[in-house]
Design an enzyme around this catalytic site. Structure first.
Site, short mmCIF file in Angstrom:
data_model
loop_
_atom_site.label_atom_id
_atom_site.label_comp_id
_atom_site.label_asym_id
_atom_site.label_seq_id
_atom_site.Cartn_x
_atom_site.Cartn_y
_atom_site.Cartn_z
N ASP A 226 0.84 -1.23 -0.04
CA ASP A 226 0.13 -0.01 0.10
C ASP A 226 0.92 1.38 -0.03
O ASP A 226 2.21 1.15 0.34
CB ASP A 226 -0.87 0.07 1.40
CG ASP A 226 -2.09 1.06 1.17
OD1 ASP A 226 -2.38 1.58 -0.05
OD2 ASP A 226 -2.47 1.34 2.21
N GLN A 257 0.36 11.64 -4.95
CA GLN A 257 0.31 11.96 -3.26
C GLN A 257 1.57 11.77 -2.97
O GLN A 257 1.75 11.30 -1.89
CB GLN A 257 -0.75 11.24 -2.90
CG GLN A 257 -2.09 11.97 -3.23
CD GLN A 257 -3.44 10.90 -2.44
OE1 GLN A 257 -3.40 11.21 -1.32
NE2 GLN A 257 -4.05 10.13 -3.03
#
Length: 762
Positions: A226, A257
């Site tokens: 992740d 991000q």
């Protein structure tokens, strides 16, 4: 229903495609708010339900314990709903927790004892200080924190002292390499690992013992990572090591991000995944379920200006929602008052509770002004990921020096700063002085004086203690002859506190310097408000009360405050982002370090904007105090990148660009404040009235101006003293015709044209 139908019935097509992907490498590009956690958990449950792997044959790694626990809980629920029992421990954890688990079983293979100690940052620094001392290195010329930062960077790159000596000599200077080698020996002797070692030693273990690596490669049939855009080089190497056998590596992330390069994250890991695994399948999750359509469009428009990104476009089927509010204020104090007033107005209109509101800023030092205004309005707040302004280490240190000017009997204050900055007075010395305090029932400072008089210590220690007492006596004398705003810089100078921070040269030191700068601004504001009552005693009393009041309000329903970096992964219905000025956000850093840093600043803006669900307010100040001096910077370039049809611009600044081109229509916002309903309204279609004017529109003086040159925004000029610059703003006419010039050092100075001797550069 089949397990496949149960696990995919509420997923959109791209989500379903990612979940049902079985073998081979997989890249999931997950835009903000696109449901990546659901995809990860459902995919793992699908792999188990399909019989492709047992629950403990899937390795899933993320970056926070909270995220790991959330994923583990969801997977347990999903497998339970499918009637699949889970026996034993799932391999769902952070990278560091995974490595601890490996090392606990195999650390003896690296010639460590089984029960090793993990050093935190302060333990690490203490060990490095001892090494520096043992090597006879001057810790004032070579601050231990600088060595700490460089060693940490080397470990994140997977470099040991041996590998640096062999083939990476240019990566580290000889002195740091010497400290690194001695530090590693110290850790080994203590049977300890620091935080970075957990990753590095695991990587070493797998390299040294190929059979052990093969055992784990075979065990983990599927690997899922992740937030892959946040991985550093050593994490990247571990993922490649473990995934080489089955090649069922699935990474999930969003290059838009990636905001942690300053702590080692490498955006190239996600950008180059398809090069590392040429047969990788790519799935894009582009539908946002979190934010209103206007917020999604605005954030998408901003991030599209980056070049380091994949070709994906965030969208949503949510309602348009409110326009993005952009607010111009005179100063940071006006900006803070605006945020508080707007927050109160929205709540009066029934928009949520305090818990629904968040205020984001670029640096921790910006919180101080906001905290003051929230306290004034009796609005409870909490600061996430950091301590309150007046509880921060550097602020408390300097306040202790100031406290001792008034109360030399404050033993706690003395002990806090007796070796701050480092002056060679150690723990043993303090303990011996404490013995005198207990024996003779006197204050700590008096005990120091007595120890000097009775020659308790060696000549070297006695000299250090005498100099410390002389320093406090000197500062106490200064406090009786100087105003608080004059005393503060003298304290920084005499204690050499600021000098020591500058010598460190670390990111942490820069943040602490920012906070000391903000304390200077706080003192100036205090004196402005208190007048003759603005004494040192009154200031210290108010600061103490402020901290106590904050602690009482920690657990109640409250507004959340945090830096933009900490906001990642969170969401709030109502978000304020303050300080959107070039030089602050984006930071000045990008100007010296290049386009990559500017792109990371833009990603940070994107992250902040996409935290908002319902309403988003962006604000900037025309001037902001830097070390007590008003400085002006243009509005952030990121504001210009938001399409005008998505924005409602408001200003409280009189004589602003609206006034120069005629009044704007629309409802007013509080007193003299004005608002513009759209950018194209009024005046002329050739120039739109918006904050863009602060960048682009040329201003023209009245016809009755003197026969000096006419200045237009952006015009290059030269001043005989300050050098070259460009026209930032003009105002007035005739004898009062003035021009503001933005010089190369980013300072803005205002001149009366009649006397300025400005030369226009053709």
């Amino acid at each position: 229903m089949t397990p496949e139908q149960i696990l995919t019935e509420k997923l959109n097509p791209p989500q379903r495609e990612a979940v049902l992907h079985q073998t081979g490498p997989l890249l999931i590009l997950a835009g903000a708010g696109s449901g990546k956690t659901r995809v990860l958990t459902h995919r793992m449950a699908y792999l188990v339900a399909k019989g492709l792997a047992a629950p403990d044959e899937v390795l899933c790694m993320t970056f926070t314990n909270k995220a790991a626990h959330e994923m583990e809980s969801r997977i347990f629920q999903l497998l339970s709903s499918l009637g699949i029992p889970v026996h034993g421990y799932l391999w769902i954890s952070t990278f560091h927790s995974f490595c601890v688990r490996i090392l606990k079983q195999h650390i003896t293979l690296l010639d460590y004892k089984q029960y090793f100690t993990i050093y935190d940052s302060s333990d690490q620094l203490s060990a490095i200080k001892k090494v520096v001392q043992s090597l006879g290195i001057n810790d004032k010329l070579y601050p231990p924190k600088t060595f700490q930062a460089r060693i940490s960077s080397a470990k994140m790159m997977g470099l040991t002292p041996e590998s640096i000596k062999k083939s990476n000599k240019n990566f580290m200077d000889p002195k740091t390499a010497e400290v690194y080698a001695a530090y590693e020996a110290t850790l080994k002797m203590a049977n300890a690992l620091d935080f970075d070692d957990l990753l590095l030693k695991t990587h070493e273990l797998f390299n040294m013992y190929p059979d052990l690596l093969l055992e784990y490669q075979k065990k983990f049939k599927f690997i899922m990572v992740d937030e892959y855009q946040d991985t550093n080089h050593i994490q990247y190497l571990i993922v490649k090591q473990l995934g080489r056998f089955h090649r069922n590596v699935c990474v999930v992330g969003d290059e838009d991000q990636s905001i942690y390069s300053w702590r080692g994250a490498d955006i190239q890991n996600i950008l180059d995944f398809e090069k590392d695994f040429v047969d990788a399948k790519t799935v894009k999750l582009e539908e946002n379920y979190r934010s209103s359509n206007n917020i999604v469009q605005a954030a998408t428009a901003v991030i599209k200006n980056n070049t380091q990104r994949k070709n994906k476009t965030l969208f949503t089927n949510n309602n348009p929602g409110d326009l993005i509010e952009i607010r111009e204020e005179r100063s940071e104090y006006d900006e803070a008052r605006y945020v508080v007033k707007t927050l109160q107005t929205w709540m009066t209109e029934g928009e949520g509770t305090y818990n629904d509101y968040a205020i984001f800023y670029r640096t921790n030092s910006q919180s101080r002004v906001l905290e003051e205004q929230l306290r004034t309005a009796s609005i409870p707040y909490r600061i996430v990921g950091g301590v309150r302004f007046y509880d921060r280490m550097e602020i408390k240190d300097i306040l202790c020096f100031l406290k001792l000017c008034l109360n030399p009997a404050d033993d706690i204050a003395v002990k806090r700063i007796i070796n701050v900055p480092t002056r060679g007075i150690g723990k043993t010395t303090v303990e011996k002085i404490d013995e005198i305090v207990d024996r003779d029932k006197i204050t700590f400072l008096n005990a120091i004086a007595k120890a000097i008089e009775t020659r308790v210590f060696t000549a070297g220690t006695t000299g250090k203690l005498r100099r410390f007492l002389d320093l406090l006596e000197e500062i106490r004398g200064l406090s009786q002859n100087y105003r608080l705003d004059e005393l503060y810089p003298l304290v920084l100078e005499k204690t050499e506190y600021l000098k020591a921070l500058k010598a460190e040269g670390t990111t942490e030191a820069e943040a602490r310097i920012d906070n000391l700068e903000e304390l200077d601004n706080a003192i100036a504001q205090f004196l402005k408000e208190r007048g003759d009552e603005g004494t040192l005693q009154t200031f210290l009393e108010e600061m103490a009360l402020a901290s106590d009041a904050d602690k009482l309000k920690q657990e109640v329903n409250s507004v959340t405050m945090m830096t933009l970096h900490i906001s990642k992964g969170l969401e709030f219905p109502y978000v304020f982002i303050v300080g959107l000025e070039d030089g602050l956000f984006p930071s000045l850093r990008f100007e010296s370090e290049g386009e990559d840093d500017l792109e990371e600043e833009r990603r940070l803006a994107y992250v902040g904007m996409t935290r908002a669900r319902k309403r988003l307010s962006l604000s900037y100040a025309k001037t902001r105090k830097i070390w007590g001096q008003d400085q002006a910077h243009p509005p952030s370039r990121f504001l210009k990148e938001i399409p005008s049809e998505l924005v409602q611009f408001k200003t409280s600044v009189t004589n602003n660009f609206f006034d120069r081109y005629g009044s704007s229509s629309g409802s007013s916002y509080g007193g003299s404040q004005t608002s513009a309903p759209s950018y194209s309204a009024g005046r002329s279609t050739s120039k739109r009235k918006s904050y863009d004017d602060d960048f682009d529109v040329q201003s023209h003086p009245d016809e009755d101006a003197p026969s000096k040159p006419s200045f237009a925004k952006g015009m290059k000029v030269r001043h005989p003293t300050f050098g070259t610059g460009s026209v930032f703003e003009t105002e007035g006419s005739g004898e009062l015709y003035k021009v503001s010039i933005l010089f190369a050092d980013n300072t803005i100075k205002k001149f009366v044209v009649k006397y300025a001797r400005l030369e226009v550069i053709k």
